[in-house]
Scaffold this motif. Structure first.
Motif, PDB file in Angstrom:
ATOM      1  N   ASP A   3     136.204  12.750-136.608  1.00 46.13           N
ATOM      2  CA  ASP A   3     137.165  13.250-135.627  1.00 46.13           C
ATOM      3  C   ASP A   3     137.426  12.259-134.487  1.00 46.13           C
ATOM      4  O   ASP A   3     138.218  12.538-133.599  1.00 46.13           O
ATOM      5  N   LEU A   4     136.789  11.089-134.513  1.00 47.52           N
ATOM      6  CA  LEU A   4     137.008  10.078-133.479  1.00 47.52           C
ATOM      7  C   LEU A   4     138.264   9.262-133.769  1.00 47.52           C
ATOM      8  O   LEU A   4     138.629   9.063-134.930  1.00 47.52           O
ATOM      9  N   PRO A   5     138.923   8.771-132.717  1.00 46.61           N
ATOM     10  CA  PRO A   5     140.121   7.944-132.933  1.00 46.61           C
ATOM     11  C   PRO A   5     139.759   6.598-133.564  1.00 46.61           C
ATOM     12  O   PRO A   5     138.606   6.155-133.469  1.00 46.61           O
ATOM     13  N   PRO A   6     140.722   5.932-134.178  1.00 44.40           N
ATOM     14  CA  PRO A   6     140.461   4.633-134.811  1.00 44.40           C
ATOM     15  C   PRO A   6     139.867   3.594-133.859  1.00 44.40           C
ATOM     16  O   PRO A   6     139.031   2.797-134.257  1.00 44.40           O
ATOM     17  N   SER A   7     140.270   3.639-132.597  1.00 39.26           N
ATOM     18  CA  SER A   7     139.734   2.675-131.631  1.00 39.26           C
ATOM     19  C   SER A   7     138.227   2.859-131.450  1.00 39.26           C
ATOM     20  O   SER A   7     137.475   1.878-131.368  1.00 39.26           O
ATOM     21  N   ALA A   8     137.755   4.091-131.411  1.00 37.43           N
ATOM     22  CA  ALA A   8     136.326   4.359-131.265  1.00 37.43           C
ATOM     23  C   ALA A   8     135.564   3.913-132.510  1.00 37.43           C
ATOM     24  O   ALA A   8     134.457   3.376-132.416  1.00 37.43           O
ATOM     25  N   LYS A   9     136.155   4.106-133.681  1.00 37.48           N
ATOM     26  CA  LYS A   9     135.521   3.663-134.926  1.00 37.48           C
ATOM     27  C   LYS A   9     135.413   2.138-134.956  1.00 37.48           C
ATOM     28  O   LYS A   9     134.390   1.587-135.379  1.00 37.48           O
ATOM     29  N   ARG A  20     123.893  -5.736-129.394  1.00 36.86           N
ATOM     30  CA  ARG A  20     124.026  -5.335-127.994  1.00 36.86           C
ATOM     31  C   ARG A  20     125.189  -6.091-127.360  1.00 36.86           C
ATOM     32  O   ARG A  20     125.240  -7.308-127.434  1.00 36.86           O
ATOM     33  N   MET A  21     126.098  -5.341-126.724  1.00 34.74           N
ATOM     34  CA  MET A  21     127.264  -5.969-126.109  1.00 34.74           C
ATOM     35  C   MET A  21     127.633  -5.254-124.814  1.00 34.74           C
ATOM     36  O   MET A  21     127.420  -4.049-124.687  1.00 34.74           O
ATOM     37  N   THR A  22     128.217  -6.009-123.880  1.00 34.56           N
ATOM     38  CA  THR A  22     128.786  -5.406-122.685  1.00 34.56           C
ATOM     39  C   THR A  22     130.192  -4.912-123.019  1.00 34.56           C
ATOM     40  O   THR A  22     130.762  -5.276-124.046  1.00 34.56           O
ATOM     41  N   GLN A  23     130.750  -4.124-122.106  1.00 37.98           N
ATOM     42  CA  GLN A  23     132.111  -3.614-122.326  1.00 37.98           C
ATOM     43  C   GLN A  23     133.098  -4.766-122.425  1.00 37.98           C
ATOM     44  O   GLN A  23     133.989  -4.754-123.275  1.00 37.98           O
ATOM     45  N   SER A  24     132.951  -5.782-121.598  1.00 35.54           N
ATOM     46  CA  SER A  24     133.885  -6.906-121.645  1.00 35.54           C
ATOM     47  C   SER A  24     133.758  -7.681-122.954  1.00 35.54           C
ATOM     48  O   SER A  24     134.759  -8.166-123.500  1.00 35.54           O
ATOM     49  N   GLN A  25     132.556  -7.781-123.504  1.00 38.05           N
ATOM     50  CA  GLN A  25     132.373  -8.442-124.794  1.00 38.05           C
ATOM     51  C   GLN A  25     133.039  -7.633-125.909  1.00 38.05           C
ATOM     52  O   GLN A  25     133.659  -8.205-126.811  1.00 38.05           O
ATOM     53  N   VAL A  26     132.911  -6.319-125.853  1.00 38.27           N
ATOM     54  CA  VAL A  26     133.554  -5.455-126.849  1.00 38.27           C
ATOM     55  C   VAL A  26     135.074  -5.582-126.731  1.00 38.27           C
ATOM     56  O   VAL A  26     135.781  -5.693-127.736  1.00 38.27           O
ATOM     57  N   THR A  27     135.571  -5.602-125.502  1.00 37.82           N
ATOM     58  CA  THR A  27     137.012  -5.742-125.274  1.00 37.82           C
ATOM     59  C   THR A  27     137.520  -7.046-125.865  1.00 37.82           C
ATOM     60  O   THR A  27     138.552  -7.076-126.544  1.00 37.82           O
ATOM     61  N   ASP A  39     137.230   4.279-122.900  1.00 34.64           N
ATOM     62  CA  ASP A  39     137.373   5.624-123.459  1.00 34.64           C
ATOM     63  C   ASP A  39     136.587   5.747-124.767  1.00 34.64           C
ATOM     64  O   ASP A  39     135.886   6.739-124.992  1.00 34.64           O
ATOM     65  N   ALA A  40     136.702   4.741-125.627  1.00 35.76           N
ATOM     66  CA  ALA A  40     135.995   4.759-126.912  1.00 35.76           C
ATOM     67  C   ALA A  40     134.483   4.803-126.705  1.00 35.76           C
ATOM     68  O   ALA A  40     133.780   5.566-127.373  1.00 35.76           O
ATOM     69  N   LEU A  41     133.985   3.992-125.776  1.00 32.93           N
ATOM     70  CA  LEU A  41     132.541   3.990-125.503  1.00 32.93           C
ATOM     71  C   LEU A  41     132.078   5.351-124.979  1.00 32.93           C
ATOM     72  O   LEU A  41     131.004   5.837-125.359  1.00 32.93           O
ATOM     73  N   GLY A  42     132.886   5.977-124.144  1.00 34.70           N
ATOM     74  CA  GLY A  42     132.546   7.309-123.634  1.00 34.70           C
ATOM     75  C   GLY A  42     132.489   8.344-124.745  1.00 34.70           C
ATOM     76  O   GLY A  42     131.564   9.158-124.809  1.00 34.70           O
ATOM     77  N   ARG A  43     133.474   8.297-125.643  1.00 34.05           N
ATOM     78  CA  ARG A  43     133.491   9.236-126.768  1.00 34.05           C
ATOM     79  C   ARG A  43     132.294   9.007-127.697  1.00 34.05           C
ATOM     80  O   ARG A  43     131.677   9.956-128.183  1.00 34.05           O
TER      81      ARG A  43
END
Length: 89
Positions: A3-9, A20-27, A39-43
């Motif tokens: 049920d998660l959006p494609p971005s979260a997947k 292990r990654m920071t938010q900026s590394q994931v971005t 938003d994806a990390l929160g979900r």
């Protein structure tokens, strides 16, 4: 996880591959907008699929780690070898 959006997947997949990654590394890795990654990390955290920790190098940042999906999900990481291929035993 279905049920998660494609971005979260995508974010979860990137975290599984990179540990292990920071938010900026994931971005940077996903090429998604920062707000979308946040938003994806929160979900993912709400679903128990991501763990958030304080970065030891910079306490203002958070480090994210992927947790394994529910036991009903199939892990395809070991199925990359062709059928009948030698396993190195």
């Amino acid at each position: 996880m279905a049920d998660l959006p494609p971005s979260a997947k995508l974010v979860h997949l990137v975290l599984q591959e990179n540990d292990r990654m920071t938010q900026s590394q994931v971005t940077e890795e996903t090429q998604l907008a920062g707000r979308t990654v946040r938003d994806a990390l929160g979900r993912l955290e709400d679903a128990g699929l991501v763990t958030e920790e304080i970065c030891l190098k910079d306490a203002r940042k958070r480090v994210y780690t992927a947790n394994s999906p529910e036991s009903g999900e199939v892990d395809h990481t070991e199925s990359d070898a062709p059928e009948g291929a030698a396993t190195g035993d």
